[in-house]
Write a protein that holds these residues in place. Structure first.
Motif, PDB file in Angstrom:
ATOM      1  N   GLU A 209       1.091  -1.305   0.266  1.00  0.00           N
ATOM      2  CA  GLU A 209       0.477  -0.080  -0.302  1.00  0.00           C
ATOM      3  C   GLU A 209       0.810   1.329   0.028  1.00  0.00           C
ATOM      4  OE1 GLU A 209      -0.476  -2.372   2.111  1.00  0.00           O
ATOM      5  OE2 GLU A 209      -2.537  -3.664   1.658  1.00  0.00           O
ATOM      6  N   TYR A 210       2.073   0.889   0.911  1.00  0.00           N
ATOM      7  CA  TYR A 210       2.538   2.139   1.303  1.00  0.00           C
ATOM      8  C   TYR A 210       3.717   2.713  -0.478  1.00  0.00           C
ATOM      9  CZ  TYR A 210       1.886   2.498   6.076  1.00  0.00           C
ATOM     10  OH  TYR A 210       1.533   2.238   6.980  1.00  0.00           O
ATOM     11  N   ALA A 211       4.329   1.339  -0.974  1.00  0.00           N
ATOM     12  CA  ALA A 211       4.487   1.559  -2.601  1.00  0.00           C
ATOM     13  C   ALA A 211       3.375   1.782  -3.463  1.00  0.00           C
ATOM     14  CB  ALA A 211       5.384   0.240  -2.487  1.00  0.00           C
ATOM     15  N   GLN A 212       2.526   1.659  -3.372  1.00  0.00           N
ATOM     16  CA  GLN A 212       1.782   2.232  -4.153  1.00  0.00           C
ATOM     17  C   GLN A 212       1.254   3.521  -3.883  1.00  0.00           C
ATOM     18  OE1 GLN A 212       0.154   0.428  -6.770  1.00  0.00           O
ATOM     19  NE2 GLN A 212      -0.299   1.944  -7.268  1.00  0.00           N
ATOM     20  N   ALA A 213       1.503   4.416  -2.350  1.00  0.00           N
ATOM     21  CA  ALA A 213       1.325   5.310  -3.029  1.00  0.00           C
ATOM     22  C   ALA A 213       2.072   6.405  -2.747  1.00  0.00           C
ATOM     23  CB  ALA A 213       0.714   5.689  -1.626  1.00  0.00           C
ATOM     24  N   VAL A 214       3.397   5.549  -3.296  1.00  0.00           N
ATOM     25  CA  VAL A 214       4.414   6.835  -2.972  1.00  0.00           C
ATOM     26  C   VAL A 214       4.618   6.414  -4.888  1.00  0.00           C
ATOM     27  CG1 VAL A 214       6.869   6.789  -3.712  1.00  0.00           C
ATOM     28  CG2 VAL A 214       5.552   6.115  -1.157  1.00  0.00           C
ATOM     29  N   ALA A 215       4.336   5.284  -5.498  1.00  0.00           N
ATOM     30  CA  ALA A 215       4.035   5.739  -7.421  1.00  0.00           C
ATOM     31  C   ALA A 215       2.970   6.482  -7.695  1.00  0.00           C
ATOM     32  CB  ALA A 215       4.040   4.165  -7.343  1.00  0.00           C
ATOM     33  N   ASP A 216       1.461   6.229  -7.266  1.00  0.00           N
ATOM     34  CA  ASP A 216       0.794   7.408  -7.792  1.00  0.00           C
ATOM     35  C   ASP A 216       1.008   8.791  -6.672  1.00  0.00           C
ATOM     36  OD1 ASP A 216      -0.219   5.270  -8.933  1.00  0.00           O
ATOM     37  OD2 ASP A 216      -1.333   4.846  -7.280  1.00  0.00           O
ATOM     38  N   GLY A 217       1.695   9.115  -5.670  1.00  0.00           N
ATOM     39  CA  GLY A 217       1.631  10.487  -5.373  1.00  0.00           C
ATOM     40  C   GLY A 217       0.832  10.817  -4.981  1.00  0.00           C
ATOM     41  N   ARG A 218      -0.178   9.809  -4.379  1.00  0.00           N
ATOM     42  CA  ARG A 218      -1.357  10.696  -4.201  1.00  0.00           C
ATOM     43  C   ARG A 218      -1.970  10.031  -2.235  1.00  0.00           C
ATOM     44  NH1 ARG A 218      -6.624   8.290  -6.708  1.00  0.00           N
ATOM     45  NH2 ARG A 218      -7.550   9.055  -6.284  1.00  0.00           N
ATOM     46  N   PRO A 219      -1.834  10.488  -0.985  1.00  0.00           N
ATOM     47  CA  PRO A 219      -1.663  10.106   0.484  1.00  0.00           C
ATOM     48  C   PRO A 219      -3.454   9.602  -0.075  1.00  0.00           C
ATOM     49  CG  PRO A 219      -2.605  12.517  -0.271  1.00  0.00           C
ATOM     50  CD  PRO A 219      -2.251  11.933  -1.387  1.00  0.00           C
ATOM     51  N   PHE A 220      -3.476   8.769   1.396  1.00  0.00           N
ATOM     52  CA  PHE A 220      -4.726   7.940   1.799  1.00  0.00           C
ATOM     53  C   PHE A 220      -4.461   7.840   3.607  1.00  0.00           C
ATOM     54  CE2 PHE A 220      -1.629   4.229   1.274  1.00  0.00           C
ATOM     55  CZ  PHE A 220      -2.058   3.710   2.318  1.00  0.00           C
ATOM     56  N   PHE A 238       1.466  10.418   4.236  1.00  0.00           N
ATOM     57  CA  PHE A 238       1.931  11.149   2.561  1.00  0.00           C
ATOM     58  C   PHE A 238       2.697  11.214   1.803  1.00  0.00           C
ATOM     59  CE2 PHE A 238       3.598  12.332   7.067  1.00  0.00           C
ATOM     60  CZ  PHE A 238       4.755  12.708   6.706  1.00  0.00           C
ATOM     61  N   VAL A 239       3.171  11.256   0.796  1.00  0.00           N
ATOM     62  CA  VAL A 239       3.845  11.291   0.448  1.00  0.00           C
ATOM     63  C   VAL A 239       5.039  12.716  -0.374  1.00  0.00           C
ATOM     64  CG1 VAL A 239       4.186  10.472  -2.106  1.00  0.00           C
ATOM     65  CG2 VAL A 239       3.030   9.747  -0.888  1.00  0.00           C
ATOM     66  N   GLN A 240       6.222  11.853  -0.035  1.00  0.00           N
ATOM     67  CA  GLN A 240       7.500  13.018  -0.149  1.00  0.00           C
ATOM     68  C   GLN A 240       8.075  12.754  -1.388  1.00  0.00           C
ATOM     69  OE1 GLN A 240       8.429  12.289   3.676  1.00  0.00           O
ATOM     70  NE2 GLN A 240       8.777  15.094   4.114  1.00  0.00           N
ATOM     71  N   PRO A 241       8.679  13.706  -2.059  1.00  0.00           N
ATOM     72  CA  PRO A 241       9.641  13.416  -3.022  1.00  0.00           C
ATOM     73  C   PRO A 241      10.532  12.223  -2.642  1.00  0.00           C
ATOM     74  CG  PRO A 241       9.783  15.889  -3.121  1.00  0.00           C
ATOM     75  CD  PRO A 241       9.184  14.943  -1.960  1.00  0.00           C
ATOM     76  N   HIS A 242      10.896  11.408  -4.016  1.00  0.00           N
ATOM     77  CA  HIS A 242      12.387  10.038  -3.969  1.00  0.00           C
ATOM     78  C   HIS A 242      11.961   9.342  -3.042  1.00  0.00           C
ATOM     79  CE1 HIS A 242      14.459  13.912  -5.507  1.00  0.00           C
ATOM     80  NE2 HIS A 242      14.223  14.954  -4.652  1.00  0.00           N
ATOM     81  N   GLY A 243      10.893   8.407  -2.947  1.00  0.00           N
ATOM     82  CA  GLY A 243      10.687   7.825  -2.695  1.00  0.00           C
ATOM     83  C   GLY A 243      10.238   7.570  -1.423  1.00  0.00           C
TER      84      GLY A 243
END
Length: 592
Positions: A209-220, A238-243
């Motif tokens: 789930e976390y990897a998908q959020a980072v890939a999409d750039g979408r919080p949940f 919440f998502v930040q740059p650079h993985g």
């Protein structure tokens, strides 16, 4: 080009003519020259006084400070150096100080204008960069303060990818103090470690789930039960740059427990309400029906569309509407009210309802409401009516029975009177009279019960007055000097099974007192009283102030019919106690 703002400038130049030339050019260009000095020391003094926007310093100055030293001392004032030539020595000295370029003598207006515009632009850019850096520092400090002070746990992570580009784990970069409190893990234990190793789960929790959020750039956000900590958490991602990504979480175990208890309570309440046979209505202070609930719609006298939103007077006939409104008023004043019974005509038959009302909210609150429960008591009312009818019939039969028993006893008394008249024996006549008295005492019980209209309880006060008056007239005559004092409360009653034996006992005691207590005297007092003791037992006493019993008489062993009858009735029928009290005269007490 005319500047939009006059810049304040000071000039430090050893040659007065050169200084004046530069001053003229600057003022022509729209600048304000606040001071022209020849020494570095004077330049420092004027800078401290005027706070100029720029200082033009000659490399060579009078006094102890040259232009380079003065520029180094003017750390808060932008500096442009003025020189006759630029050589390696000048450039070497200039590297050690912060300045904004050179003016070459002799001065030309175009060169001065270009150099100063470049210098002021550099100053503005530099100041903007400084302000930006300050804002960034403040923002970092604020974020760090928030990060540290938050009640929610915060954890910053970075996804780790394998050679194939797939996420394999994530490393913890930083945590706040709340993270330590909620998880029980210390910062030094987790920062820099892999999630798969830290949490003891064998793999990184929620990695997909976390990897998908980072890939999409979408919080949940989501909620989870975390078995290692036995806690329920609400997690926001919440998502930040650079993985990188962060999680903000809070412990909602108590809230979830409370919600579960609330759901269970609501389920129990729902089950209870479903089991109730009542019609339930919600009514506003104006008597308007706002809602209802019922598992038995057949008990409604109309469909919901005909009474919801309507007042009681609109939904019910006048009589029931008035009864319900009165119950609502009582509940408004007292908080609750119950016991109102009313009937409605439904499908050609009369149905009865019992109403209970409770107020919800303060009496002065205009938004208060009333919960009214109407229970169908038609069967109970019918049963009550049948029971009442049966009781009335039983009372009628008992009244008739008492009346007939009393009449039969009067016949027996009359027959005994005839027998007494034919006898010439005084002893026989006395025996017949005593028997008549005993029959009268019993007949008077039945007469009193018949006349009172309540055939199950004898009013002792009235009974005693009539019995005593009968005996006084019989043995002493109406003009007697014997005073009778009756101390019996008006509410003292006896049941039929107790009234007959008590009446016979009182008859014997009063007869004995009237016949034997006042021999040779024309005055005296008889006190007759009754009460209920604290232990619930009845107490009746007869006391005269006469001559008392002979000392030779053992009243407990005497074989006379009167006292033997009294002892037998007291002990065998009333299951009580009969005793003589130590006092002047004769005092007998009966307790049962």
């Amino acid at each position: 080009m005319e500047p939009t703002k006059k810049n304040k400038i000071i000039i430090a130049e050893e040659e007065p003519q050169t200084a004046q030339q530069l001053k003229n050019i600057l003022e022509k260009l729209g600048h304000e020259v606040r001071a022209v000095v020849r020494t570095g020391e004077d330049a420092l003094t004027e800078a401290a006084r005027h706070h100029p926007d720029l200082a033009v310093l000659g490399v060579v100055l009078d006094g102890g400070l040259d232009g380079f030293e003065t520029a180094e001392a003017l750390s808060q004032t932008p500096v442009v150096l003025a020189t006759a030539a630029i050589d390696d020595y000048l450039l070497g000295r200039a590297r050690s100080i912060h300045h904004y370029g050179y003016l070459v003598k002799p001065y030309h207006e175009r060169d001065v204008q270009a150099r100063l515009e470049t210098a002021f632009q550099a100053v503005r850019t530099e100041r903007q960069l400084r302000r930006t850096e300050e804002h960034l520092a403040q923002s970092r400090d604020l974020h760090r303060s928030l990060f540290t002070a938050m009640n929610e746990g915060v954890c910053l992570h970075e996804i780790l990818y394998g050679p194939d580009g797939q996420a394999v784990d994530y490393v913890i970069l930083d945590v706040n103090p709340a993270y330590e409190i909620i998880t029980g893990l210390k910062r030094e234990q987790v920062v820099g470690g892999r999630a798969s190793e830290i949490y003891g789960t064998g793999s990184a929790p929620y990695l997909k789930e976390y990897a998908q959020a980072v890939a999409d750039g979408r919080p949940f956000s989501f909620e989870l039960w975390w078995p290692p900590m036995k806690k329920c958490l609400n997690v926001s991602v919440f998502v930040q740059p650079h993985g990188r990504f962060g999680t903000v979480f809070k412990d909602i175990t108590d809230r979830k427990t409370a919600e579960e208890e609330l759901r269970a309570t609501r389920a129990r309440l729902e089950a209870t309400l479903n089991a109730l046979p009542d019609l339930m209505f919600e009514v506003d202070p104006d008597g308007r029906i706002e809602g209802y609930r019922s598992n038995r719609p057949e008990l409604l006298n109309a469909g919901p569309e005909l009474f919801l939103g309507r007042t009681l007077s609109e939904a019910l006939p006048p009589g029931p509407a008035a009864a319900v409104k009165a119950s609502l008023d009582q509940a408004d004043a007292m908080g609750s009210h119950r016991g109102t019974i009313y009937s409605l005509e439904m499908n050609g038959m009369e149905r009865w309802y019992e109403l209970s009302v409770a107020r919800r909210g303060d009496q002065m609150d205009p938004s208060r409401r009333f919960l009214a429960l109407a229970r169908d008591v038609t069967e109970r009312v019918g049963a009550d009516r049948r029971v009442l009818t049966a009781i009335k019939e039983k009372d009628r039969l008992l009244q008739e029975l008492h009346h007939r028993v009393k009449n039969n006893m009067q016949v027996i008394i009359s027959l005994l009177s005839l027998k007494a008249r034919k006898s010439r024996s005084t002893l026989v006549k006395e025996a017949i009279q005593e028997s008549q008295n005993r029959i009268y005492a019993m007949a008077l019980v039945h007469e009193s019960l018949h006349g009172a209209g309540q055939p199950i309880g004898l009013g002792v006060q009235v009974y005693v007055q009539r019995l005593a008056q009968y005996l006084i007239n019989l043995y002493q005559g109406p003009e007697t000097g014997i005073q009778l004092t009756i101390e019996v409360p008006g509410n003292f009653e006896l049941g039929v099974d107790q009234a007959i034996p008590c009446g016979l006992i009182l008859n014997e005691l009063l007869t004995n007192a009237l016949k034997y207590a006042f021999v040779g005297r024309d005055r005296g007092e008889i006190r007759l009283g009754a009460r209920v003791d604290e232990d619930g037992r009845a107490r009746i006493w007869v006391h005269d102030d006469g001559v008392g019993l002979p000392e030779s008489l053992d009243w407990l062993k005497t074989d006379t019919l009167g006292l033997s009858l009294v002892r037998n009735l007291a002990i065998s029928q009333l299951k009580g106690e009969f005793r003589r009290e130590p006092s002047p005269g004769t005092h007998f007490t009966l307790v049962f």
